[in-house]
Design an enzyme around this catalytic site. Structure first.
Site, PDB file in Angstrom:
ATOM      1  N   CYS A  16       6.544  21.484 -58.849  1.00 27.38           N
ATOM      2  CA  CYS A  16       7.023  20.986 -60.142  1.00 27.38           C
ATOM      3  C   CYS A  16       5.871  20.635 -61.069  1.00 27.38           C
ATOM      4  O   CYS A  16       6.083  20.144 -62.168  1.00 27.38           O
ATOM      5  CB  CYS A  16       7.875  19.738 -59.936  1.00 27.38           C
ATOM      6  SG  CYS A  16       8.321  19.386 -58.265  1.00 27.38           S
ATOM      7  N   GLY A  33      15.800  17.518 -49.960  1.00 27.67           N
ATOM      8  CA  GLY A  33      14.838  16.430 -49.865  1.00 27.67           C
ATOM      9  C   GLY A  33      15.003  15.400 -50.968  1.00 27.67           C
ATOM     10  O   GLY A  33      14.909  14.187 -50.734  1.00 27.67           O
ATOM     11  N   THR A  58      32.989  18.370 -49.576  1.00 30.45           N
ATOM     12  CA  THR A  58      33.092  19.347 -48.485  1.00 30.45           C
ATOM     13  C   THR A  58      31.698  19.803 -48.079  1.00 30.45           C
ATOM     14  O   THR A  58      30.871  20.147 -48.921  1.00 30.45           O
ATOM     15  CB  THR A  58      33.960  20.551 -48.935  1.00 30.45           C
ATOM     16  OG1 THR A  58      35.231  20.040 -49.319  1.00 30.45           O
ATOM     17  CG2 THR A  58      34.118  21.575 -47.823  1.00 30.45           C
ATOM     18  N   GLN A 108       7.550  17.722 -46.106  1.00 36.36           N
ATOM     19  CA  GLN A 108       6.495  18.715 -45.854  1.00 36.36           C
ATOM     20  C   GLN A 108       6.060  18.746 -44.390  1.00 36.36           C
ATOM     21  O   GLN A 108       5.382  19.682 -43.976  1.00 36.36           O
ATOM     22  CB  GLN A 108       5.267  18.418 -46.735  1.00 36.36           C
ATOM     23  CG  GLN A 108       5.502  18.613 -48.209  1.00 36.36           C
ATOM     24  CD  GLN A 108       5.669  20.081 -48.620  1.00 36.36           C
ATOM     25  OE1 GLN A 108       5.255  21.009 -47.909  1.00 36.36           O
ATOM     26  NE2 GLN A 108       6.296  20.301 -49.766  1.00 36.36           N
ATOM     27  N   SER A 130      14.081  18.549 -45.624  1.00 27.30           N
ATOM     28  CA  SER A 130      14.688  19.543 -46.519  1.00 27.30           C
ATOM     29  C   SER A 130      14.618  20.924 -45.883  1.00 27.30           C
ATOM     30  O   SER A 130      13.535  21.361 -45.468  1.00 27.30           O
ATOM     31  CB  SER A 130      13.917  19.538 -47.840  1.00 27.30           C
ATOM     32  OG  SER A 130      14.340  20.605 -48.645  1.00 27.30           O
ATOM     33  N   GLY A 131      15.757  21.628 -45.817  1.00 31.60           N
ATOM     34  CA  GLY A 131      15.851  22.908 -45.110  1.00 31.60           C
ATOM     35  C   GLY A 131      14.873  23.983 -45.574  1.00 31.60           C
ATOM     36  O   GLY A 131      14.283  24.682 -44.753  1.00 31.60           O
TER      37      GLY A 131
HETATM   38  N1  PLP Z   1       9.537  15.511 -51.080  1.00 33.37           N
HETATM   39  C1  PLP Z   1       8.464  16.328 -50.971  1.00 33.37           C
HETATM   40  C2  PLP Z   1       7.217  15.804 -50.352  1.00 33.37           C
HETATM   41  C3  PLP Z   1       8.531  17.626 -51.449  1.00 33.37           C
HETATM   42  O1  PLP Z   1       7.455  18.424 -51.356  1.00 33.37           O
HETATM   43  C4  PLP Z   1       9.724  18.087 -52.033  1.00 33.37           C
HETATM   44  C5  PLP Z   1       9.828  19.445 -52.607  1.00 33.37           C
HETATM   45  O2  PLP Z   1       8.885  19.995 -53.118  1.00 33.37           O
HETATM   46  C6  PLP Z   1      10.824  17.198 -52.108  1.00 33.37           C
HETATM   47  C7  PLP Z   1      10.692  15.916 -51.616  1.00 33.37           C
HETATM   48  C8  PLP Z   1      12.120  17.631 -52.703  1.00 33.37           C
HETATM   49  O3  PLP Z   1      12.827  18.439 -51.813  1.00 33.37           O
HETATM   50  P1  PLP Z   1      14.015  19.390 -52.324  1.00 33.37           P
HETATM   51  O4  PLP Z   1      13.367  20.531 -53.019  1.00 33.37           O
HETATM   52  O5  PLP Z   1      14.699  19.827 -51.070  1.00 33.37           O
HETATM   53  O6  PLP Z   1      14.895  18.589 -53.185  1.00 33.37           O
END
Ligand code: PLP
Length: 390
Positions: free
Chosen positions: A326, A72, A238, A180, A200-201
């Site tokens: 975070c 993400g 890759t 999300q 994001s996976g």
């Molecule tokens: N955007 C949002 C709203 C998120 O909650 C997160 C991850 O917590 C991210 C972006 C970042 O994603 P990634 O952990 O895959 O880098």
């Protein structure tokens, strides 16, 4: 040993059995480089392109509009930097929201330092942004709007379709961070109308370190990462074939399950919210109605710091968070909460419980009890500390 109950699925989620099964052959038997021309390479290439088709189908996009990334954060950075540096004008204007994850907010802060003008919209107390408030900020200089589909902190699901229409009326590009939302609520790029969308996976039971950017902008010959020319020359390196295959399987599974999973999770969430709100001084944050089905977030009075609550829950085997993964270090969650008119003190005392289809009603009841007990314990400690120091 205390039983572990995981209710922090907005931070990350376990890889589903189906995704794991899809990935496994790509570590040893089918390990080829998709760019190699012998059959081991072409079967890896086929797996990559099949995955692209699956991700495209799950999002209502075309395969040619899907670019694989490392997650993400990278998808958000790519969308923002590409739009601003290659499609914007120096001194041009971008509109975003105070809800955004740092993966959007930080690139925009950097671009502001480079001379772009950035307007940060403040949502209403429920985390919603009204189309009127967006419209009021758009100028002839605005070339990009970036507003997330659903909040990681308060769970609000925004009305991206309407917000996007407001931007498009003035020919302005629209990016949404759907990290999300994808796999949790219906996310269809054609229905929403967006130009750029990040996923994001690991947020929908796929693996970590893999994501995708949807872009319907015909890509300029701008290489985002230089090298061997993968991803149509835009992002060299890759490809992470096992990760991409796992993400595609997980997203397909999550989207197929939506008709039942949304109701299952919303029922579990409501049960949990009801239990937790029996404790006085606990307030649900975000939109009570338009919110992610598995997302329950609160602010709690009478605690010295939300982190103590998370530690108490950990003692009871419950994995929860205080707002965003975070936030413990960056205080990102509390910045979002204060922008929703929650006092700075209360914003430090947030609790986020995010459920997945792997959680059960029994677990939710145990989490409810653990939260009630933990709040009481931290409140008692907070009071004792207060009397001790005054
Ligand atoms: N955007 C949002 C709203 C998120 O909650 C997160 C991850 O917590 C991210 C972006 C970042 O994603 P990634 O952990 O895959 O880098």
């Amino acid at each position: 040993m205390t039983r572990r109950i995981y209710v922090d699925n907005s931070a990350t989620s376990p890889v589903s059995e189906r995704a794991l099964k899809a990935m496994l052959p790509h570590f040893r038997e089918e390990f080829g480089n998709p760019s190699a021309i012998y059959s081991l390479g072409s079967s890896a290439f086929k797996a990559l392109e099949d995955s692209r088709r699956q991700v495209a189908k799950a999002l209502g996009a075309m395969s040619s509009e899907i670019f694989f990334t490392s997650g993400g954060t990278e998808s958000d950075n790519w969308a923002i930097y590409d739009a601003c540096r290659n499609r914007g004008r120096p001194g041009g204007h971008v509109v975003t929201s105070s809800l955004e994850h740092n993966a959007v907010a930080k690139p925009l802060a950097k671009l502001a330092a480079e001379g772009h003008r950035v307007t940060v919209l403040r949502p209403g107390p429920d985390g919603q942004i009204s189309p009127g408030s967006l419209e009021a900020e758009l100028t002839d200089q605005t070339f990009l709007v970036s507003i997330m589909t659903a909040s990681n902190v308060v769970g609000t699901v925004l009305n991206i379709k309407e917000l996007c229409a407001v931007a498009h009326k003035r020919g302005i590009l629209f990016h949404t961070d759907a990290v999300q939302a994808a796999g949790h609520v219906p996310v269809n790029v054609r229905h929403l109308g967006v130009d750029l969308l990040s996923i994001s996976g690991h947020k929908f039971h796929g693996p970590k370190g893999v994501g995708a950017l949807f872009s319907k902008i015909p890509r300029a010959p701008f290489p985002y990462i230089d090298g061997g020319g993968q991803e149509k020359g835009s992002r060299s390196g890759t490809e992470n074939v096992p990760g991409i295959v796992g993400m595609a399987a997980a997203l397909t599974e999550a989207v197929e399950a939506l008709p039942s999973s949304q109701k299952y999770l919303a029922d579990l969430r409501d049960r949990l919210v009801e239990k937790i709100q029996r404790t006085p001084g606990v307030r649900l944050t975000g939109d009570p109605v338009n919110r992610l089905p598995g997302h329950a977030s609160f602010v709690i009075e009478g605690l010295a710091h939300g982190a103590h609550l998370i530690n108490e829950l950990n003692e009871r085997g419950v994995c929860a968070s205080s707002g965003s993964a975070c936030s413990a270090s960056s205080r990102e969650a509390s910045t979002v909460l204060t922008s929703l008119n929650i006092s700075p003190e209360l914003s430090m005392n947030a609790l986020r419980l995010s459920l997945s289809v792997e959680n059960t009603e029994e677990e939710v009841d145990l989490v409810g009890e653990a939260v009630t007990e933990a709040i009481q314990k931290v409140r008692d400690l907070t009071k004792a500390q207060y009397y001790h120091s005054h």
